[in-house]
Design a protein around this motif. Structure first.
Motif, PDB file in Angstrom:
ATOM      1  N   GLY A 274      -0.294  42.267 -44.428  1.00 16.72           N
ATOM      2  CA  GLY A 274      -1.269  42.021 -45.431  1.00 16.72           C
ATOM      3  C   GLY A 274      -1.136  41.009 -46.412  1.00 16.72           C
ATOM      4  O   GLY A 274      -2.158  40.529 -46.582  1.00 16.72           O
ATOM      5  N   LEU A 275       0.075  40.685 -46.631  1.00 16.92           N
ATOM      6  CA  LEU A 275       0.442  39.594 -47.523  1.00 16.92           C
ATOM      7  C   LEU A 275       0.006  38.320 -46.894  1.00 16.92           C
ATOM      8  O   LEU A 275      -0.598  37.306 -47.493  1.00 16.92           O
ATOM      9  N   SER A 276       0.263  38.067 -45.548  1.00 21.70           N
ATOM     10  CA  SER A 276      -0.077  37.041 -44.973  1.00 21.70           C
ATOM     11  C   SER A 276      -1.616  36.767 -44.997  1.00 21.70           C
ATOM     12  O   SER A 276      -1.773  35.637 -44.838  1.00 21.70           O
ATOM     13  N   SER A 277      -2.117  37.646 -44.535  1.00 21.93           N
ATOM     14  CA  SER A 277      -3.703  37.826 -44.398  1.00 21.93           C
ATOM     15  C   SER A 277      -4.156  37.129 -46.062  1.00 21.93           C
ATOM     16  O   SER A 277      -5.220  36.429 -46.002  1.00 21.93           O
ATOM     17  N   ALA A 278      -3.736  37.848 -46.891  1.00 18.72           N
ATOM     18  CA  ALA A 278      -4.260  37.174 -48.408  1.00 18.72           C
ATOM     19  C   ALA A 278      -3.894  35.913 -48.863  1.00 18.72           C
ATOM     20  O   ALA A 278      -4.415  35.209 -49.307  1.00 18.72           O
ATOM     21  N   LEU A 279      -2.649  35.539 -48.119  1.00 13.39           N
ATOM     22  CA  LEU A 279      -2.240  33.882 -48.552  1.00 13.39           C
ATOM     23  C   LEU A 279      -2.984  33.034 -47.813  1.00 13.39           C
ATOM     24  O   LEU A 279      -2.967  31.895 -47.916  1.00 13.39           O
ATOM     25  N   ALA A 280      -3.699  33.482 -46.552  1.00 14.49           N
ATOM     26  CA  ALA A 280      -4.530  32.523 -45.990  1.00 14.49           C
ATOM     27  C   ALA A 280      -5.555  31.766 -46.541  1.00 14.49           C
ATOM     28  O   ALA A 280      -5.860  30.663 -46.374  1.00 14.49           O
ATOM     29  N   GLY A 281      -6.188  32.421 -47.706  1.00 16.25           N
ATOM     30  CA  GLY A 281      -7.053  31.775 -48.561  1.00 16.25           C
ATOM     31  C   GLY A 281      -6.661  30.825 -49.480  1.00 16.25           C
ATOM     32  O   GLY A 281      -7.244  30.101 -50.357  1.00 16.25           O
TER      33      GLY A 281
ATOM     34  N   THR B  61       1.989  39.328 -55.004  1.00 17.61           N
ATOM     35  CA  THR B  61       3.254  39.689 -54.765  1.00 17.61           C
ATOM     36  C   THR B  61       3.531  41.171 -55.501  1.00 17.61           C
ATOM     37  O   THR B  61       4.208  42.015 -54.653  1.00 17.61           O
ATOM     38  N   SER B  62       3.116  41.230 -56.478  1.00 19.10           N
ATOM     39  CA  SER B  62       3.230  42.758 -57.270  1.00 19.10           C
ATOM     40  C   SER B  62       2.675  43.597 -56.676  1.00 19.10           C
ATOM     41  O   SER B  62       2.995  44.781 -56.546  1.00 19.10           O
ATOM     42  N   LEU B  63       1.389  43.516 -56.096  1.00 18.66           N
ATOM     43  CA  LEU B  63       0.629  44.205 -55.261  1.00 18.66           C
ATOM     44  C   LEU B  63       1.391  45.039 -54.021  1.00 18.66           C
ATOM     45  O   LEU B  63       1.615  46.117 -53.854  1.00 18.66           O
ATOM     46  N   TYR B  64       1.740  44.091 -53.221  1.00 21.08           N
ATOM     47  CA  TYR B  64       2.550  44.371 -52.266  1.00 21.08           C
ATOM     48  C   TYR B  64       4.026  45.284 -52.459  1.00 21.08           C
ATOM     49  O   TYR B  64       4.324  45.989 -51.583  1.00 21.08           O
ATOM     50  N   GLU B  65       4.424  44.598 -53.378  1.00 21.55           N
ATOM     51  CA  GLU B  65       5.809  45.073 -53.700  1.00 21.55           C
ATOM     52  C   GLU B  65       5.791  46.546 -54.237  1.00 21.55           C
ATOM     53  O   GLU B  65       6.484  47.628 -54.054  1.00 21.55           O
ATOM     54  N   SER B  66       4.555  46.602 -54.862  1.00 22.04           N
ATOM     55  CA  SER B  66       4.211  48.325 -55.514  1.00 22.04           C
ATOM     56  C   SER B  66       3.917  48.899 -54.069  1.00 22.04           C
ATOM     57  O   SER B  66       4.194  50.180 -54.054  1.00 22.04           O
TER      58      SER B  66
ATOM     59  N   ASP C 101       6.400  31.202 -46.066  1.00 20.08           N
ATOM     60  CA  ASP C 101       7.678  32.010 -45.577  1.00 20.08           C
ATOM     61  C   ASP C 101       8.268  32.516 -46.312  1.00 20.08           C
ATOM     62  O   ASP C 101       9.159  33.538 -46.453  1.00 20.08           O
ATOM     63  N   ILE C 102       8.512  31.618 -47.378  1.00 20.33           N
ATOM     64  CA  ILE C 102       9.454  32.155 -48.548  1.00 20.33           C
ATOM     65  C   ILE C 102       8.924  33.283 -49.341  1.00 20.33           C
ATOM     66  O   ILE C 102       9.765  34.286 -49.540  1.00 20.33           O
ATOM     67  N   MET C 103       7.706  33.424 -49.725  1.00 22.85           N
ATOM     68  CA  MET C 103       6.811  34.657 -50.134  1.00 22.85           C
ATOM     69  C   MET C 103       7.049  35.842 -49.324  1.00 22.85           C
ATOM     70  O   MET C 103       7.466  37.077 -49.678  1.00 22.85           O
ATOM     71  N   VAL C 104       6.924  35.568 -47.748  1.00 21.46           N
ATOM     72  CA  VAL C 104       7.279  36.732 -46.888  1.00 21.46           C
ATOM     73  C   VAL C 104       8.586  37.198 -46.950  1.00 21.46           C
ATOM     74  O   VAL C 104       8.898  38.684 -47.080  1.00 21.46           O
ATOM     75  N   LYS C 105       9.536  36.240 -46.867  1.00 22.37           N
ATOM     76  CA  LYS C 105      11.032  36.660 -46.912  1.00 22.37           C
ATOM     77  C   LYS C 105      11.313  37.418 -48.032  1.00 22.37           C
ATOM     78  O   LYS C 105      11.882  38.465 -48.252  1.00 22.37           O
ATOM     79  N   SER C 106      10.628  36.973 -49.427  1.00 24.58           N
ATOM     80  CA  SER C 106      10.676  37.617 -50.702  1.00 24.58           C
ATOM     81  C   SER C 106      10.477  39.040 -50.537  1.00 24.58           C
ATOM     82  O   SER C 106      11.298  40.061 -51.117  1.00 24.58           O
ATOM     83  N   LEU C 107       9.221  39.327 -49.836  1.00 23.33           N
ATOM     84  CA  LEU C 107       8.783  40.876 -49.591  1.00 23.33           C
ATOM     85  C   LEU C 107       9.852  41.435 -48.802  1.00 23.33           C
ATOM     86  O   LEU C 107       9.817  42.767 -49.112  1.00 23.33           O
TER      87      LEU C 107
END
Length: 1424
Positions: free
Chosen positions: A1132-1139, A1088-1093, A1148-1154
């Motif tokens: 990019g976040l969705s791809s990383a969360l797949a693992g 989350t911090s990575l993609y937010e940055s 969905d909550i994490m994507v909405k947060s981004l």
């Protein structure tokens, strides 16, 4: 000694101020650094505990948490080291109930009496959790322990020594440690020698005759009464009277409150022995009981709290446990009121019906303590003392005339002495001194065989050697002169040494004391020669340590051995050869046994001081010699012991030593017991000695016929298999006991029949057919009692007919059998045995022997033939073929003791129940022994230490083997006992062993769990590091680690235990799941911090730049940028969360947060720019107003349309304001720009609005129409305020531009007005004519003009006045003089330059001049 007496608050402790001052320097209580560790060390118990306790009480209030761990050594003994940590936590919680965490607290911990590094290591985990400024105080007697643990701040408690004066009588007490049996045999010898050696000394030591009688009667009563406590005490003189009087005061049936009873006597008049007897007889009536012996000694030199601790240790309980219990406490030899006060604290915790008995010789103490129930022990008068000496010294009521004088002299001595210690010295020690030890009166050269001893010893001593310390042992069986020899050697060689010391009776010095006392005793005795170890280092020292009996004593002295210089010698004397072997002493001299003539000569020489003695003592001398030889022979060959003495006292300690010596416990069931009974002086001992090779004492026929064997003696047969024990019973029908005292005869006969497999009945041939001489009444009584007390067990009754006559055996045997059958038939039988035949109880055999005196050879042949019948006697068909109810050999002593008790008390005894009882006791003893051996087992201790240090492979297999070995040893030793009892005790032993090893097993599981957890963490992190999916990595390694955990747990499982490891496994699962959750949270947070940055970096600066150059397309561009970057980050976040194998909702909550975050970045930047809108508007206005369309700075010439330029710049600024007013990330249109233009730029409408009262202001609102407040950056009211401030701050710029235009217009019109020209012509005509007439004035004016022009340029007068008139004048005045001087120097330099010869030289000169001039000069020239 350092004396500590805790009076009041402890300020009266001797030397406490000095101790506290020294300790405060080491403790440094004002320091707030890390934990400080301080050691308090002293030898022995020299006050360190009391000092530590006082230090703790004095400073504990300065700490937030504090704890005093008293007696760490006892707490840790026989327990796992974790128990000490648990004890500390309990104590710290009890002292500080509100303290939850020690991490940031200042803690005081005092650990008293630490004796192992392992104890410190167990507490070290707690030290690390203490806060800064904490203090840990360790007290110990082992300085090496402090050094090995790295404790540098050590305080040594000084030892105050005292100087002894005069020769100490203790050096002559060489025979105090003599075994009990030897003392009994030699008691008459001491009394006889006393007659020859102490004549005339006693009366000189007394001043008051009445006091003499009282004191010595008291002392001798104490000494003689105490020894009876080994039996049941019933033979104490006057005991019935004492008990009857005491029972009235004790009132045992009362259940009221506590009852305190005092026992008082002058001197030592038997009160201790009486108290001990009372305790033994009534203790069974109480729930808990304790006998505190010698309170005076326990309290000596110690804090009185030690007395309280000693009581709790002995009673094995706590105050809470005693609250509801009926308690018996006997405190013996109390001599101070403080001791009672210390114990009174415990009295209050006793339950109803409790009894406290106090014994003392200070009657005033009872008065002071308020004890009203006091029993006074009356003094023993002369006759009672006579009876005591007759009973205990001679073991019989009638004594021969040879001892009458000695007897009365000893009695008079006992009743005429003032001090019991002196009395004991004189009666016992001086006799021993004269016989064996004290050779100091002479040079010792007349000691028997001394020359041979010295010759052999000189070879071992090697006095000329200059090598290291030489340790030599002197060993002898019993007390065979080794002490006397060591003393003589010491006296003969001590002059060859720089320092020397003779430590006599090390056994006595060390008794009931810490081993450090032995070291102190040595230093005290040698201090006349040398005061310290350092001075001993280079000295040649001789140390003789006499009568050493423990390895710990040698270890205590070994510390001193290392301090001796080269050539030193240490001589150790002992009767335990194994001790010398265990300590590694190879140079051992064995004192040979004295032969008969040596003993006779030595006795004659030392006891009578002459070789010829009167006939009156000849008999005594021979008897003494026989006694000595008998004991020497016993030591050298056959082993025997007096099982029961003539008074019926069972020799518990003697039989225990006997069993160890003959290794009877190893025989199992393969042993037989043979006994002999018969008339006195019938040759029983002679028969046994020839038949079995024993060494029972035989009667000397040349000196008369008298009793030889007294009581019952036991010996092991020599050369007969299996192991055969022989009992020699006291003869019947003896004159010594008389016809009225036949109880012992019957008891001993019954005992022999009950315990023996084969009973020999010795009888004379000519007594066959007689009633009394053939022991028929005795047999009748024995048969009757035996059927009532014992179940049938077939015993072989072998009648031995002595001195057989010509009557054939075939004629004698039927007579004997008939007599035995008649006796059996005539005996009244109980109902159970009315029809029981004799053959069920006895197997009767008859054998005849010739006369030993008349037909010795024939007698020996018959004995040899009879001896063969005892070979393999327990085999089927042998003499001892019936083995029903046989007790295993290891339980023989206990079984015999119990049977003798039953016979003495005439109680019913069921042998099967007796067998179970013996099995219970012996199996429990074996189990306890194996448990103790297991605790000290080297393999177990090593395994336990390894477990404490870390994980151990094959723990279960190793411990299973150790436990199996221990249980196998138990099975081997207990195999012959009752199976049910054996199995029960084995199960109890197994439970105790498993309870002991369980903490180690739990530690192993803990190590395995911790190791698997650490392995999972490392492997999981590594898998994530190389890019493996989170979900797959966690699942794979979880399965791997749990599988390995199960395998390692299987290796740790102990076969004997059924312990469940599921709880540890569940905890490991929880720990791993917690770690996975923690890592998942951490990784998701990182993503989350990575993609937010990334979003922040992609949006922050571009949005700021777009908003800074706000125009109509600004928000459209921002929306496109926002949409593009957000979609990229979400992908990019969705791809990383797949693992991560997450739920759709969580993803969905994490994507909405981004997405919300990216919108928040734009809104944040918009708000920041909105806060700087005024500045941005002014910058845009200044840019447009001050620059033309080509972005070139404007020059105000007066031709520009200033109004149009101003309006254009303001419109552009207003455009910026309209763009920044609201956030436009949606597609909704707004009319904010139009509203602002109408309200702020249309002046016509504004004027109209001023004139019209009814028209409303569109900016007079806090919200925009159709715009939510969440999108609003600048409200209408704020816009109006900003615009007003903007106009105010830009008015000056417009005004300056207007002024510039006007100035420019004036500058372009340089000619004065016509009227001014006309005035100049008219008024200046004369001056003009003057100039024409004198042209020099023109030159002066021209030069003045040039100078003024240079000054104008150099001083930059317009620039100086730009900041104001006054600053300009000040600056010009400061620069005026230097500028003028500079111009003059330049002119002078140019005037001095030579003229140029040609143009080229001039050009060169000019170039040089220009290059040399500084920049300011060139600029000045150019200006000129």
């Amino acid at each position: 000694m350092t004396i500590f007496a805790t009076i009041s608050n402890g300020r009266n402790l001797v030397g406490i101020d000095r101790h506290m001052k020294a300790l405060n320097r080491k403790l440094d209580l004002n320091s707030n650094k890390d934990v400080r560790m301080v050691g308090i060390w002293t030898r022995g118990g020299d006050g360190r505990s009391a000092l530590a306790k006082y230090v703790y009480q004095d400073m504990c209030q300065q700490f937030e948490s504090h704890c005093f761990l008293g007696n760490v050594k006892t707490i840790s003994q026989g327990r796992h080291s974790a128990h000490l940590h648990h004890e500390f936590l309990q104590n710290i919680q009890r002292e500080n109930p509100n303290k939850q965490s020690l991490k940031n607290q200042k803690v005081l911990l005092v650990a008293d009496d630490v004796d192992k590094v392992k104890q410190l290591e167990a507490l070290a985990g707690d030290f690390s959790s203490f806060g800064p400024g904490s203090v840990v105080i360790i007290t110990t007697h082992n300085k090496h322990l402090l050094d090995s643990y790295g404790i540098q701040d050590v305080y040594k408690v000084d030892i105050l020594t005292f100087q002894k004066s005069g020769d100490v009588a203790e050096q002559f007490k060489k025979h105090e440690a003599r075994e009990e049996d030897l003392d009994k045999v030699a008691s008459w010898r001491r009394a006889l020698t006393n007659l020859a050696s102490i004549s005339g000394d006693c009366s000189l030591k007394c001043e008051d005759e009445s006091k003499l009688v009282d004191e010595i009667a008291d002392k001798i009563s104490k000494k003689l009464m105490i020894v009876t406590t080994i039996s049941n005490g019933s033979n104490l003189v006057g005991i019935d009277t004492h008990m009857k009087a005491l029972n009235r005061k004790l009132d045992l049936n009362s259940n009221k409150g506590l009852r305190v009873v005092g026992i008082w006597a002058r001197g030592y008049n038997g009160r201790s022995a009486l108290a001990k007897y009372v305790y033994q007889n009534i203790c069974q009536h109480f729930d808990s009981h304790c006998f505190l012996g010698s309170v005076k000694r326990i309290s000596h030199g110690r804090h009185l709290s030690h007395l309280h601790e000693e009581f709790l240790i002995r009673i094995q309980g706590s105050k809470q446990n005693l609250k509801d219990q009926k308690v018996l406490l006997v405190a013996d030899d109390v001599n101070k009121l403080e001791q009672l006060d210390a114990l009174a604290e415990d009295f209050n915790s006793f339950g109803p019906g409790s009894v406290v008995i106090i014994t003392t010789q200070d009657k005033q103490l009872f008065v002071s303590a308020g004890i009203k129930l006091v029993y006074e022990v009356e003094l023993l008068r002369f006759q009672k003392v006579c009876e005591l000496i007759r009973t205990f010294a001679f073991k019989k009521r009638d004594i021969s005339a040879a001892f009458k004088l000695v007897y009365y002299r000893a009695t008079n001595l006992a009743t005429r002495w003032e001090d019991d210690s002196k009395m004991v010295d004189e009666i016992t020690d001086r006799i021993s001194k004269e016989l064996m030890i004290d050779t100091t009166r002479r040079n010792g050269s007349d000691l028997e065989g001394i020359a041979a001893h010295m010759k052999a010893l000189h070879r071992l001593l090697n006095l000329n050697s200059k090598k290291s310390v030489r340790v030599i042992g002197i060993w002898a069986r019993g007390y065979n002169g080794r002490s006397a020899l060591a003393k003589f050697v010491y006296q003969n060689i001590c002059q060859h040494f720089d320092s020397h010391c003779f430590l006599e009776s090390v056994k006595r010095i060390s008794q009931d004391r810490h081993m450090s006392h032995l070291h102190e005793e040595f230093m005290i005795r040698i201090q006349g020669e040398c005061l310290s170890k350092l001075r001993l280092k280079n000295q040649k020292v001789l140390l003789v340590a006499d009568d050493v009996n423990k390895l710990e004593q040698l270890d205590a002295l070994a510390e001193d051995f290392n301090c001796f210089g080269p050539g030193s010698i240490v001589i150790i004397t002992t009767q335990d050869k194994q001790l010398l072997i265990s300590s590694g002493i190879k140079l051992v001299y064995e004192v040979e046994l004295l032969r008969f003539q040596n003993v006779r000569g030595l006795f004659r020489q030392l006891a009578f001081r002459e070789k010829d003695i009167s006939a009156a003592f000849e008999l005594s001398l021979d008897r003494a010699t026989n006694v000595a030889m008998e004991w020497l022979d016993k030591s050298e060959g056959c082993c025997s012991v007096q099982l029961i003495d003539g008074d019926g006292i069972y020799n518990v300690s003697g039989i225990d030593h006997f069993i160890k010596d003959v290794k009877l416990a190893d025989c199992g069931l393969s042993y037989a017991v043979v006994s002999i009974m018969g008339p006195q002086s019938s040759g029983k001992s002679t028969l046994l000695n020839h038949l079995f090779g024993t060494n029972f004492m035989e009667m000397d026929a040349f000196k008369g016929r008298s009793q030889t064997t007294k009581g019952i003696w036991l010996a092991r047969c020599a050369g007969i298999e299996p192991c055969t024990l022989v009992m020699d019973l006291e003869g019947t029908d003896g004159r010594e006991r008389g016809e009225d005292d036949t109880a012992f005869e019957k008891q001993s006969a019954l005992f022999a029949l009950a315990i023996s497999d084969i009973v020999l009945i010795n009888m004379w041939c000519h007594d066959i057919g007689r009633e009394q001489a053939a022991n028929k009444p005795l047999l009748k009584t024995v048969f009757q009692v035996m059927m009532r007390l014992f179940s049938p067990r077939k015993t072989t009754m072998l009648f031995v007919i002595r001195d057989k006559t010509r009557t054939p055996l075939e004629n004698l045997e039927p007579v004997l059998r008939e007599d035995i059958q008649k006796i059996w038939d005539s005996v009244p039988k109980p109902e159970a045995h009315k029809e029981t035949p004799l053959s069920d109880f006895f197997n009767v055999e008859v054998v005849a022997l010739s006369s030993y005196e008349e037909k010795e050879e024939q007698f020996k042949e018959q004995i040899a033939s009879l001896r063969q019948r005892f070979m393999h006697s327990i085999a089927p068909g042998g003499l001892a073929g019936d083995r029903r109810g046989v007790i295993p050999a290891s339980g023989f002593a206990f079984s015999a003791d119990q049977i003798w008790r039953v016979i003495k008390e005439n109680k019913d005894l069921d042998l099967p129940a007796h067998k179970v009882m013996v099995a219970t006791v012996r199996c429990e003893e074996i189990a306890n022994e194996k448990f103790a051996h297991f605790i000290t087992n080297g393999d177990w201790r090593q395994l336990d230490e390894e477990v404490q240090a870390g994980p151990v492979s094959n723990f279960g297999k190793s411990l299973t083997t150790i436990l199996g070995s221990c249980l196998s040893e138990y099975d081997g030793e207990a195999t012959f006992f009752d199976e049910g009892v054996r199995s029960s005790k084995r199960q109890q032993l197994e439970e105790k062993l498993l309870q002991l090893v369980n903490p180690a097993f739990q530690d192993v599981l803990g190590h395995i769990r911790w190791g698997m957890l650490e392995k999972f963490k490392a492997s999981f992190d590594k898998a994530l590091g190389i890019g493996e999916g989170f979900s797959s990595a966690s699942q794979d390694w979880f399965k791997t680690c749990m599988t390995q955990f199960d395998e390692e747990c299987a290796c740790a499982i102990i076969e004997q235990a059924n312990w469940d490891t599921s709880k540890v496994r569940d905890k490991l699962v929880r720990d791993i799941e917690a770690h996975i959750s923690s890592v998942r949270t951490s990784k998701l947070s990182e993503l989350t911090s990575l993609y937010e940055s990334k979003v922040h970096e992609a949006l922050s600066e571009p949005v700021e730049a777009l908003l800074e150059g706000a125009n109509d397309e600004t928000w459209t561009t921002v929306k496109k940028l926002h949409r593009r970057e957000t979609e990229s980050a979400v992908s990019g976040l969705s791809s990383a969360l797949a693992g991560f194998d997450m739920e759709e909702e969580t993803r969905d909550i994490m994507v909405k947060s981004l997405q919300d975050y990216s919108r928040g970045v734009i809104e944040t930047k918009a708000k920041e720019e909105a806060g700087r809108v005024l500045m941005r508007m002014k910058e845009r206005f200044a840019t447009i107003f001050s620059h033309d369309s080509d972005s070139m700075p404007r020059v105000w010439t007066g031709k520009e349309d200033l109004r149009a330029i101003t309006k254009s710049a303001r419109s552009a600024s207003l455009k910026l304001l309209s763009v920044m007013a609201v956030i436009r990330l949606g597609d909704e249109p707004d009319n904010i720009e139009k509203t602002l233009n109408v309200a702020l730029l249309d002046s016509t409408k504004n004027e109209a609005s001023k004139k019209s009262i009814t028209t409303s202001d569109p900016l007079a609102s806090s919200t925009w129409d159709e715009i939510p407040s969440s999108r609003t950056l600048i409200t209408p009211v704020q816009c109006k305020s900003i615009w007003r401030q903007f106009k105010t701050e830009t008015e000056y710029t417009v005004t300056q531009a207007i002024s510039a235009q006007e100035a420019n217009r004036r500058g372009n019109n340089w000619l004065p007005p016509p009227w001014a020209i006309l005035a100049l012509i008219v008024l200046g005509f004369n001056e003009f004519m003057t100039l024409l007439r004198n042209p020099l004035y023109l030159g002066v004016i021209f030069v003045a003009f040039l100078l003024a022009k240079a000054l104008w340029t150099q001083l930059d007068i317009p620039g100086e006045f730009r900041n104001g008139a006054l600053p300009g004048l000040i600056s010009i005045s400061a620069k005026f003089v230097p500028t003028v001087m500079n111009l003059i120097k330049n002119l002078a330099a140019q005037g001095e330059a030579p003229p140029a010869a040609n143009p080229e030289n001039r050009r060169s000169s000019n170039n040089t001049s220009s290059s040399e001039n500084p920049p300011d000069q060139k600029s000045s020239s150019k200006e000129d």
